[in-house]
Design an enzyme around this catalytic site. Structure first.
Site, short mmCIF file in Angstrom:
data_model
loop_
_atom_site.label_atom_id
_atom_site.label_comp_id
_atom_site.label_asym_id
_atom_site.label_seq_id
_atom_site.Cartn_x
_atom_site.Cartn_y
_atom_site.Cartn_z
N GLN A 61 0.82 -1.22 0.00
CA GLN A 61 0.00 0.00 0.00
C GLN A 61 0.85 1.26 0.00
OE1 GLN A 61 -0.48 1.20 4.55
NE2 GLN A 61 -0.85 2.44 2.78
N CYS A 62 0.23 2.34 -0.45
CA CYS A 62 0.85 3.66 -0.42
C CYS A 62 -0.26 4.68 -0.19
CB CYS A 62 1.64 3.94 -1.71
SG CYS A 62 0.60 4.04 -3.19
N ARG A 63 -0.09 5.88 -0.69
CA ARG A 63 -1.10 6.92 -0.49
C ARG A 63 -2.31 6.70 -1.39
NH1 ARG A 63 -2.01 12.29 -2.66
NH2 ARG A 63 -3.04 13.58 -1.08
N ILE A 90 -4.15 4.62 1.08
CA ILE A 90 -4.66 5.12 2.35
C ILE A 90 -5.74 6.18 2.14
CG2 ILE A 90 -3.01 6.97 2.84
CD1 ILE A 90 -2.81 5.63 5.73
#
Length: 104
Positions: A61-63, A90
């Site tokens: 995951q990342c932004r 996120i």
């Protein structure tokens, strides 16, 4: 590329499923908000690939889902076949699961 939704991730977390969560954002981003994944910034993902499980599902995951998609592609080239990208990152988590989490 396999993807999981934030609802699927929440289900994994709620049921204590056996999986690994990797957050490929920079440390300063991770400090603002995180989902308790292991923080390995994208720039170091291949150098630290030995920290990533090969025998259980791994969600990256990342932004927003863009950097994590890059990480999945890089790691798949190294032979990983157990990876999924967190769709929407996120930001999607904030929108659909936890409106109180801080994002930037």
């Amino acid at each position: 590329m396999k993807e999981v939704t934030v609802q699927e991730l929440k289900s994994f977390l709620d049921t204590h499923a056996d999986f690994q969560l990797i957050d490929v954002r920079e440390p300063f981003e991770y400090e603002v908000s995180n989902l308790n994944g292991l923080n390995i910034p994208l720039a170091g993902i291949l150098i630290e690939a030995d920290k990533i499980a090969k025998d259980i599902p791994v969600i990256i995951q990342c932004r927003s889902g863009k950097r994590s998609a890059q990480a999945v592609l890089l790691l798949e080239q190294q032979g990983f076949d157990n990876l999924s990208n967190l769709k929407g990152g996120i930001l999607a988590w904030k929108e659909e699961i936890d409106p109180e989490i801080e994002v930037y």
